[in-house]
Design a protein around this motif. Structure first.
Motif, PDB file in Angstrom:
ATOM      1  N   LEU A   1      50.181 -14.875  98.176  1.00 38.72           N
ATOM      2  CA  LEU A   1      51.088 -13.756  97.911  1.00 38.72           C
ATOM      3  C   LEU A   1      50.627 -12.940  96.708  1.00 38.72           C
ATOM      4  O   LEU A   1      50.676 -11.697  96.721  1.00 38.72           O
TER       5      LEU A   1
ATOM      6  N   GLY B   1      47.577 -11.030  97.822  1.00 41.93           N
ATOM      7  CA  GLY B   1      48.006  -9.952  98.714  1.00 41.93           C
ATOM      8  C   GLY B   1      48.632  -8.809  97.941  1.00 41.93           C
ATOM      9  O   GLY B   1      48.266  -7.639  98.111  1.00 41.93           O
ATOM     10  N   SER B   2      49.543  -9.154  97.053  1.00 51.76           N
ATOM     11  CA  SER B   2      50.217  -8.105  96.264  1.00 51.76           C
ATOM     12  C   SER B   2      49.238  -7.365  95.370  1.00 51.76           C
ATOM     13  O   SER B   2      49.334  -6.144  95.187  1.00 51.76           O
TER      14      SER B   2
ATOM     15  N   PHE C   1      47.350  -4.974  97.453  1.00 55.38           N
ATOM     16  CA  PHE C   1      48.212  -3.834  97.797  1.00 55.38           C
ATOM     17  C   PHE C   1      48.551  -2.975  96.583  1.00 55.38           C
ATOM     18  O   PHE C   1      49.056  -1.870  96.724  1.00 55.38           O
ATOM     19  N   LEU C   2      48.286  -3.486  95.396  1.00 54.94           N
ATOM     20  CA  LEU C   2      48.475  -2.672  94.181  1.00 54.94           C
ATOM     21  C   LEU C   2      47.182  -1.954  93.816  1.00 54.94           C
ATOM     22  O   LEU C   2      47.214  -0.823  93.330  1.00 54.94           O
TER      23      LEU C   2
ATOM     24  N   PRO D   1      46.397   1.481  96.083  1.00 60.35           N
ATOM     25  CA  PRO D   1      46.906   2.790  95.615  1.00 60.35           C
ATOM     26  C   PRO D   1      46.312   3.217  94.284  1.00 60.35           C
ATOM     27  O   PRO D   1      46.183   4.413  94.013  1.00 60.35           O
TER      28      PRO D   1
ATOM     29  N   VAL E   1      44.924   6.817  93.669  1.00 58.23           N
ATOM     30  CA  VAL E   1      45.358   7.707  92.583  1.00 58.23           C
ATOM     31  C   VAL E   1      44.137   8.184  91.798  1.00 58.23           C
ATOM     32  O   VAL E   1      44.012   9.373  91.468  1.00 58.23           O
TER      33      VAL E   1
ATOM     34  N   VAL F   1      42.315  10.807  93.804  1.00 51.91           N
ATOM     35  CA  VAL F   1      43.005  12.110  93.797  1.00 51.91           C
ATOM     36  C   VAL F   1      42.772  12.818  92.455  1.00 51.91           C
ATOM     37  O   VAL F   1      42.502  14.017  92.400  1.00 51.91           O
TER      38      VAL F   1
ATOM     39  N   LEU G   1      51.312   9.647 100.635  1.00 53.42           N
ATOM     40  CA  LEU G   1      49.963  10.050 101.053  1.00 53.42           C
ATOM     41  C   LEU G   1      49.947  11.519 101.481  1.00 53.42           C
ATOM     42  O   LEU G   1      49.008  12.252 101.174  1.00 53.42           O
TER      43      LEU G   1
ATOM     44  N   TYR H   1      49.807  13.673  98.416  1.00 40.44           N
ATOM     45  CA  TYR H   1      48.435  13.742  97.884  1.00 40.44           C
ATOM     46  C   TYR H   1      47.581  14.684  98.725  1.00 40.44           C
ATOM     47  O   TYR H   1      46.816  15.482  98.192  1.00 40.44           O
TER      48      TYR H   1
ATOM     49  N   PHE I   1      53.566  14.397  90.344  1.00 40.39           N
ATOM     50  CA  PHE I   1      52.447  13.527  90.740  1.00 40.39           C
ATOM     51  C   PHE I   1      52.693  12.079  90.312  1.00 40.39           C
ATOM     52  O   PHE I   1      52.496  11.141  91.102  1.00 40.39           O
ATOM     53  N   TRP I   2      53.156  11.875  89.079  1.00 43.86           N
ATOM     54  CA  TRP I   2      53.372  10.502  88.592  1.00 43.86           C
ATOM     55  C   TRP I   2      54.608   9.871  89.228  1.00 43.86           C
ATOM     56  O   TRP I   2      54.676   8.664  89.391  1.00 43.86           O
TER      57      TRP I   2
ATOM     58  N   SER J   1      53.236   8.762  92.489  1.00 47.10           N
ATOM     59  CA  SER J   1      52.343   7.623  92.284  1.00 47.10           C
ATOM     60  C   SER J   1      53.146   6.345  92.047  1.00 47.10           C
ATOM     61  O   SER J   1      52.800   5.279  92.593  1.00 47.10           O
TER      62      SER J   1
ATOM     63  N   LEU K   1      54.448   5.230  95.311  1.00 44.52           N
ATOM     64  CA  LEU K   1      53.370   4.663  96.139  1.00 44.52           C
ATOM     65  C   LEU K   1      53.035   3.237  95.686  1.00 44.52           C
ATOM     66  O   LEU K   1      52.914   2.334  96.515  1.00 44.52           O
ATOM     67  N   PHE K   2      52.887   3.043  94.375  1.00 46.24           N
ATOM     68  CA  PHE K   2      52.589   1.698  93.850  1.00 46.24           C
ATOM     69  C   PHE K   2      53.672   0.708  94.297  1.00 46.24           C
ATOM     70  O   PHE K   2      53.376  -0.390  94.750  1.00 46.24           O
TER      71      PHE K   2
ATOM     72  N   PHE L   1      53.915   0.514  98.432  1.00 42.45           N
ATOM     73  CA  PHE L   1      52.711  -0.068  99.028  1.00 42.45           C
ATOM     74  C   PHE L   1      52.510  -1.495  98.501  1.00 42.45           C
ATOM     75  O   PHE L   1      52.135  -2.394  99.250  1.00 42.45           O
ATOM     76  N   GLY L   2      52.769  -1.692  97.221  1.00 43.81           N
ATOM     77  CA  GLY L   2      52.606  -3.001  96.598  1.00 43.81           C
ATOM     78  C   GLY L   2      53.557  -4.041  97.163  1.00 43.81           C
ATOM     79  O   GLY L   2      53.243  -5.238  97.192  1.00 43.81           O
TER      80      GLY L   2
ATOM     81  N   THR M   1      54.334  -4.326 100.167  1.00 43.89           N
ATOM     82  CA  THR M   1      54.003  -4.617 101.571  1.00 43.89           C
ATOM     83  C   THR M   1      53.737  -6.109 101.790  1.00 43.89           C
ATOM     84  O   THR M   1      54.203  -6.688 102.777  1.00 43.89           O
ATOM     85  N   ALA M   2      52.977  -6.741 100.863  1.00 46.17           N
ATOM     86  CA  ALA M   2      52.650  -8.168 101.026  1.00 46.17           C
ATOM     87  C   ALA M   2      53.930  -8.987 101.101  1.00 46.17           C
ATOM     88  O   ALA M   2      54.076  -9.851 101.964  1.00 46.17           O
ATOM     89  N   CYS M   3      54.870  -8.691 100.187  1.00 43.40           N
ATOM     90  CA  CYS M   3      56.145  -9.413 100.179  1.00 43.40           C
ATOM     91  C   CYS M   3      56.920  -9.158 101.451  1.00 43.40           C
ATOM     92  O   CYS M   3      57.544 -10.060 102.011  1.00 43.40           O
TER      93      CYS M   3
ATOM     94  N   LEU N   1      56.196  -5.116  90.220  1.00 46.35           N
ATOM     95  CA  LEU N   1      56.240  -3.795  90.880  1.00 46.35           C
ATOM     96  C   LEU N   1      57.256  -2.877  90.216  1.00 46.35           C
ATOM     97  O   LEU N   1      57.010  -1.671  90.038  1.00 46.35           O
TER      98      LEU N   1
ATOM     99  N   VAL O   1      55.786  -1.462  87.054  1.00 43.62           N
ATOM    100  CA  VAL O   1      54.826  -0.381  87.362  1.00 43.62           C
ATOM    101  C   VAL O   1      55.592   0.887  87.753  1.00 43.62           C
ATOM    102  O   VAL O   1      55.320   1.987  87.259  1.00 43.62           O
TER     103      VAL O   1
END
Lengths: 263, 218
Positions: free
Chosen positions: A12, A15-16, A19-20, A23, A27, A30, B130, B133, B151-152, B155, B158-159, B162-163, B165-167, B194, B197
């Motif tokens: 986990l 994975g996390s 997934f961090l 992005p 970023v 971009v 996405l 962006y 933008f931030w 971001s 997104l963090f 997307f972060g 997702t695993a959980c 998360l 962040v």
């Protein structure tokens, strides 16, 4: 199969983390792209400024050229005609009726010629307005004026009318034309000038040929005196065009300007 | 001390930042951010309270998902404003989400977290980020993104989405076999990270927004 606590935590966590990180890279990408965009925008701005400076310089050169031609014409042409008129009038003897009539007729002819010259000058003075009527008209007027000097036999062939949406482009092309004509007058020692306007696959083509003494193109461009030729190439490139220069000593010179029609 | 956790502390700091830097913002959408963060903070506190009082805080988080979806979707729509974001897309998405959310609640008999709705919501927000962006990259107009509030904000979203997702992928497994780590569940630890962040990015976006507003008002 029993999965241990450590394995779950590891899976986990990994994975996390992945997934961090994904992005994070996105970023960063971009931001990097944006930095390049800024650089590109700055370059574009610098090019725009340089184009505008060059355009301003060109406009001033067109004016300067016009004034030079006027000064030359006033001194060599109209000035001479007025001197002749003065001499003729001062030699008039009122008692000699027959000769007086003849002299007055000569003065009348000289006056008419002077007026024609003044008209031609005033037409030249309205160079900007002529450009407003079209580049072809301006080129025609310039050649017409040159022909008046009787120094050159001029052949002007027009297969197409040169029309640009962007007036600044017309000014630059007109100045290129003036510069080439100037070079012919000053250096070529030519007796004949041939000018052809064409339109070939999205490009305007201006072909200018003379029968002068010619020169070695490579030698000229690499020497200090070849700045004018370099300037012609540089100016043509400014409007995304090309200038092809070909010359054979004692046989004459051909300069072909290719200018794209679209912006 | 019970209510002071990493989540509540980070949410509270972010709320304070929003209060300081967005209170006088000219844009109502940004000012609404203060209320949203207050709702987030209240949810966290209420969640702790409910867990201790009735041993389940599912109801609180299930309600919060609707607020989160509504506000975040609206904010993305607002950010797309400059690129002709269409209202019908926002309304269609919200309608779809509500139908899915109610169906899941009914399917679970209100006894479980709306995991599928929350996962789909996360995927949509990742796609929305996405798309933002993409629009920014397509835009010929240059904007200094390092100091751009929107933008931030995107971001941070997104963090977070997307972060998580695993959980989300392991949700079913974790629900039954959640493993103790540092006296907390694995899922909890990941979400703390998360959240930190997310709230850091958002706090920075509020500062950027404040500076942008100040410089444009001179």
């Amino acid at each position: 199969m029993q999965v241990s606590t450590t394995e779950i935590v590891f899976l986990l966590g990994l994975g996390s983390l992945i997934f961090l990180i994904a992005p994070l890279f996105l970023v960063m990408y971009v931001l990097l792209y944006n930095r390049n965009k800024k650089k590109h925008a700055e370059e574009k701005m610098a090019m725009q400024v340089s184009y505008e400076t060059e355009l301003l310089k060109t406009q001033m050169e067109v004016q300067e050229q016009t004034f030079k031609t006027i000064a030359y014409n006033l001194h060599d042409n109209i000035g001479q005609l007025l001197s002749l008129m003065t001499i003729t009038l001062s030699s008039v003897n009122v008692n000699d009726t027959a000769r007086t009539a003849e002299k007055i007729a000569t003065v009348e002819d000289l006056t008419k010629r002077s007026m024609k010259e003044v008209k031609a000058l005033s037409r030249l003075l309205q160079g900007d307005e002529l450009l407003g009527k079209g580049l072809t008209t301006a080129i025609e007027a310039e050649l017409d004026f040159l022909q008046r000097s009787d120094r050159y036999k001029i052949s002007f062939t027009r297969f197409a009318d040169i029309v640009f949406d962007d007036s600044s482009k017309a000014i630059i092309v007109f100045r290129l034309f003036q510069e080439i004509v100037n070079n012919i007058i000053q250096h070529a020692r030519a007796t004949e000038i041939f000018v052809t306007l064409e339109q070939v696959s999205g490009m305007y083509k201006i072909i200018m040929r003379d029968n002068g003494i010619g020169f070695n193109v490579d030698e000229k461009i690499s020497s200090k005196t070849g700045m004018g030729l370099l300037n012609i190439t540089k100016r043509a490139a400014l409007i995304k065009g090309t200038a092809y220069i070909s010359s054979i000593p004692d046989q004459g010179t051909v300069i072909i300007l290719n200018i794209p029609i679209a912006q | 001390m019970l209510y002071i956790t990493y989540n509540t502390a980070s949410a509270f700091i972010c709320f304070l930042m929003a209060l300081v830097f967005l209170f006088n913002d000219k844009d109502a959408a940004w000012r609404l951010m203060i209320l949203f963060l207050l709702a987030s903070l209240a949810t966290e506190v209420l969640g702790i309270f409910m867990r201790h009082a009735v041993h389940s805080n599912l109801g609180v988080y299930n309600i919060y998902v609707v607020i989160e979806c509504g506000f975040t979707s609206f904010f993305f729509y607002h950010l797309y404003g400059n690129y002709s974001g269409k209202l019908k897309w926002l309304l269609a998405w919200l309608a779809f989400f509500l139908v899915m959310y109610i169906a899941e609640l009914l399917y679970n008999n209100f006894a479980d977290f709306v995991f599928i709705s929350a996962t789909i919501m996360s995927v949509v927000f990742v796609l929305a980020s996405l798309l933002y962006y993409f629009l920014k990259m397509q835009d010929d107009h240059f904007e200094p993104l390092l100091s751009s509030g929107p933008f931030w904000w995107v971001s941070g979203a997104l963090f977070f989405y997307f972060g998580s997702t695993a959980c989300n992928l392991f949700f079913d497994y974790l629900k039954d076999h959640d493993t103790a780590i540092y006296s907390r569940s694995v899922r909890y630890v990941v979400f703390v990270a998360l959240n930190i962040v997310l709230y850091t990015c958002w706090s920075y976006s509020f500062i950027c927004r404040y500076r942008q507003q100040r410089s444009s008002s001179y």
